[in-house]
Design an enzyme around this catalytic site. Structure first.
Site, PDB file in Angstrom:
ATOM      1  N   ASN A  91      13.493  18.270 -27.340  1.00  0.00           N
ATOM      2  CA  ASN A  91      12.443  17.401 -26.788  1.00  0.00           C
ATOM      3  C   ASN A  91      12.941  15.986 -26.515  1.00  0.00           C
ATOM      4  O   ASN A  91      12.669  15.415 -25.465  1.00  0.00           O
ATOM      5  CB  ASN A  91      11.240  17.371 -27.728  1.00  0.00           C
ATOM      6  N   HIS A 107      -5.432  -0.977  16.587  1.00  0.00           N
ATOM      7  CA  HIS A 107      -6.154   0.230  17.047  1.00  0.00           C
ATOM      8  C   HIS A 107      -5.353   0.987  18.110  1.00  0.00           C
ATOM      9  O   HIS A 107      -5.925   1.686  18.937  1.00  0.00           O
ATOM     10  CB  HIS A 107      -7.531  -0.118  17.602  1.00  0.00           C
ATOM     11  N   SER A 117      14.743  21.903  23.618  1.00  0.00           N
ATOM     12  CA  SER A 117      13.807  23.017  23.482  1.00  0.00           C
ATOM     13  C   SER A 117      14.517  24.299  23.887  1.00  0.00           C
ATOM     14  O   SER A 117      15.425  24.282  24.713  1.00  0.00           O
ATOM     15  CB  SER A 117      12.600  22.773  24.381  1.00  0.00           C
ATOM     16  N   LYS A 120      13.503  18.906  27.823  1.00  0.00           N
ATOM     17  CA  LYS A 120      13.041  18.299  26.573  1.00  0.00           C
ATOM     18  C   LYS A 120      14.132  17.622  25.765  1.00  0.00           C
ATOM     19  O   LYS A 120      15.265  18.088  25.698  1.00  0.00           O
ATOM     20  CB  LYS A 120      12.378  19.370  25.693  1.00  0.00           C
ATOM     21  N   ASN A 168      13.676  16.112  22.020  1.00  0.00           N
ATOM     22  CA  ASN A 168      12.654  15.931  20.982  1.00  0.00           C
ATOM     23  C   ASN A 168      13.164  15.077  19.830  1.00  0.00           C
ATOM     24  O   ASN A 168      14.321  15.191  19.428  1.00  0.00           O
ATOM     25  CB  ASN A 168      12.213  17.286  20.438  1.00  0.00           C
ATOM     26  N   GLU A 214      10.302  13.306  13.265  1.00  0.00           N
ATOM     27  CA  GLU A 214       9.159  14.177  12.946  1.00  0.00           C
ATOM     28  C   GLU A 214       9.328  14.803  11.556  1.00  0.00           C
ATOM     29  O   GLU A 214       8.370  14.931  10.788  1.00  0.00           O
ATOM     30  CB  GLU A 214       9.017  15.280  13.995  1.00  0.00           C
TER      31      GLU A 214
HETATM   32  N1  ARG Z   1      13.892  23.076 -20.667  1.00  0.00           N
HETATM   33  C1  ARG Z   1      12.988  22.310 -21.432  1.00  0.00           C
HETATM   34  C2  ARG Z   1      12.260  21.303 -20.542  1.00  0.00           C
HETATM   35  O1  ARG Z   1      12.738  21.023 -19.519  1.00  0.00           O
HETATM   36  C3  ARG Z   1      13.705  21.593 -22.537  1.00  0.00           C
HETATM   37  C4  ARG Z   1      12.835  21.190 -23.688  1.00  0.00           C
HETATM   38  C5  ARG Z   1      12.415  22.402 -24.436  1.00  0.00           C
HETATM   39  N2  ARG Z   1      11.702  22.071 -25.619  1.00  0.00           N
HETATM   40  C6  ARG Z   1      10.963  22.956 -26.281  1.00  0.00           C
HETATM   41  N3  ARG Z   1      10.340  22.551 -27.322  1.00  0.00           N
HETATM   42  N4  ARG Z   1      10.892  24.219 -25.913  1.00  0.00           N
HETATM   43  O2  ARG Z   1      11.232  20.809 -20.836  1.00  0.00           O
END
Ligand code: ARG
Length: 456
Positions: free
Chosen positions: A110, A156, A277, A283, A285, A290
């Protein structure tokens, strides 16, 4: 293969669940950041006496080797791995044995993924900024080369007042300078290290978060470990800055598309940035412009998708957040690609000044100046406005323009008209006398060019 997290569960996941869960195809591009972060983490663990120094050395050597092998192509990312973090740790353990198993001490994926993403995006802010500066340089170049080209200014999409072409495109330059500011702000606010937040609550190990933050070039650490692993506002902020860049590019593109049509005929795009085109031989383009306009919607989608992904999530990490990377990478890639094509398209764009001038001559674009002429002779502006409107109506009725109405006719409408009115409503006079700061007069436009150059 046994999952690294096997233990609580059997790790016998269904193939379809593995495929669904895997993010490696998206997050593999963060391998450098993942390895750099892990090296800093291992060195900190050893410095704090949490793992033996010899193990840290083995980890650093192992990771350095993995990085080199990934860069050279000797090692390729396993597409069946769960994510880049698992892959790197897996290869490390295969290569150096038990020492590799110590790397994940006092860390969670995390805080690891939050770290990798911040490192990755911090660098991307820099790259996008450089590309924006190249675009600013291109605008300045066109503005300087065509300093005296006059065109109709619009409101406008109706001809409103004559302006310098340089003044018009410098308006976009101003928008892009603010985009630079927004990127710098986003980079500044993401410049805090989440490493050491661990899963969410911090850790019982005596880690030194300042040490890893410094090693990785962060200005400080995230103050709250739960916030560190659960917010993605740094992604949203960058996505919003990227969305505005696309808004500006898209409006500019729209104008280039209009200008290069036969109806306007103001510019011709270089063949290198147009297509033909398959059926209509005549053409040419403006596909690049775009596509830039079209791709703007994708980037907005990335922004709205990320906001929506976040809005209902309880703290802290939830797997929903894995979706952040696909969106932000897509947005960054799209903006970089659009800038890479837009800038040379703009530099090579040819102008047709005489056609632009002729368009400015039609459409009573100097009517404001005629009203101002009367006002300066003493008539209240509202009265002058009304009288000028009547002159315009007279011209339309008689199939003529303000420049060609005889003085005698003017004087039938007001005794204030004298021969100098023709000089006052000449297009060049209309442009050159708008000397107010930020206006279309020569000195003002030159000052705007200097201002933009300050960003280069
Ligand atoms: N691949 C996960 C993500 O991108 C990594 C973190 C995963 N953490 C967990 N508690 N499963 O979020």
């Amino acid at each position: 293969m046994e999952k690294m997290w096997a233990g609580r569960t059997s790790s016998q996941t269904a193939q379809i669940a593995d495929d669904f869960n895997s993010s490696i195809s998206v997050d593999k591009r963060m391998y450098r950041q993942d390895i750099t972060g892990s090296i800093a983490h291992a060195q900190m663990l050893a410095a704090q006496g949490i793992i033996p120094a010899a193990d840290a050395d083995a980890i650093v050597d192992g990771l350095t080797g993995i990085l080199a092998d990934l860069e050279s192509g000797k090692l390729t990312v396993d597409p069946t791995a769960e994510d880049i973090h698992m892959f790197v740790e897996q290869v490390l353990t295969e290569r150096i044995g038990d020492a590799g198993k110590r790397l994940h001490t006092a860390r969670s994926r995390n805080d690891q993924v939050a770290l990798d993403l911040r490192l990755y995006l911090r660098a991307e802010c820099e790259t996008v900024s450089e590309k924006l500066k190249s675009l600013l340089a291109a605008i300045v170049q066109q503005a300087e080369e065509h300093a005296d080209v006059i065109m109709p200014g619009y409101t406008h999409l109706q001809r409103a007042q004559p302006i310098r072409f340089a003044h018009h495109i410098l308006a976009y330059a101003m928008m892009f300078t603010r985009d630079l500011g927004r990127l710098a702000d986003a980079a500044k606010r993401m410049d805090f290290s989440p490493l050491g937040a661990c899963a969410l609550a911090g850790t019982t190990y005596p880690i030194d978060r300042q040490m890893t933050a410094q090693a990785l070039g962060f200005s400080d650490v995230c103050r709250n470990s739960i916030d560190a692993v659960s917010d993605r506002d740094f992604c949203v902020e960058l996505l919003s800055a990227l969305s505005l860049i696309m808004t500006h590019l898209s409006r500019f593109s729209e104008e280039i598309i209009l200008w290069s049509s036969s109806e306007f005929g103001y510019v011709t795009l270089d063949d290198a940035f147009t297509t033909g085109s398959s059926i209509m031989p005549q053409k040419k383009n403006s596909d690049m412009a775009e596509l830039v306009r079209g791709k703007t919607g994708r980037v907005y989608g990335d922004l709205v998708g990320t906001l929506t992904m976040l809005k209902g999530l309880p703290l802290a990490y939830n797997k929903d957040m894995q979706e952040d990377k696909e969106a932000i990478f897509d947005a960054v890639d799209t903006v970089k690609m659009c800038l890479d094509v837009f800038t040379p398209m703009l530099v090579t764009m040819k102008l047709h000044p005489s056609l632009m001038y002729r368009s400015a001559q039609k459409g009573f674009i100097n009517a404001t100046d005629l009203a101002d002429y009367l006002t300066k002779k003493g008539m209240p502006f509202r009265a002058a406005y009304k009288l000028t409107g009547q002159m315009v109506a007279w011209c339309i009725e008689h199939g003529t323009v303000l420049e060609d109405v005889p003085l005698a006719t003017y004087r039938e409408h007001s005794e204030l008209f004298e021969n100098d009115l023709y000089a006052a409503i000449d297009l060049k006079t209309c442009v050159e006398t708008r000397t107010s700061e930020g206006g279309t007069g020569e000195a003002s436009v030159a000052a705007q060019i200097e201002y933009v150059k300050g960003f280069l």
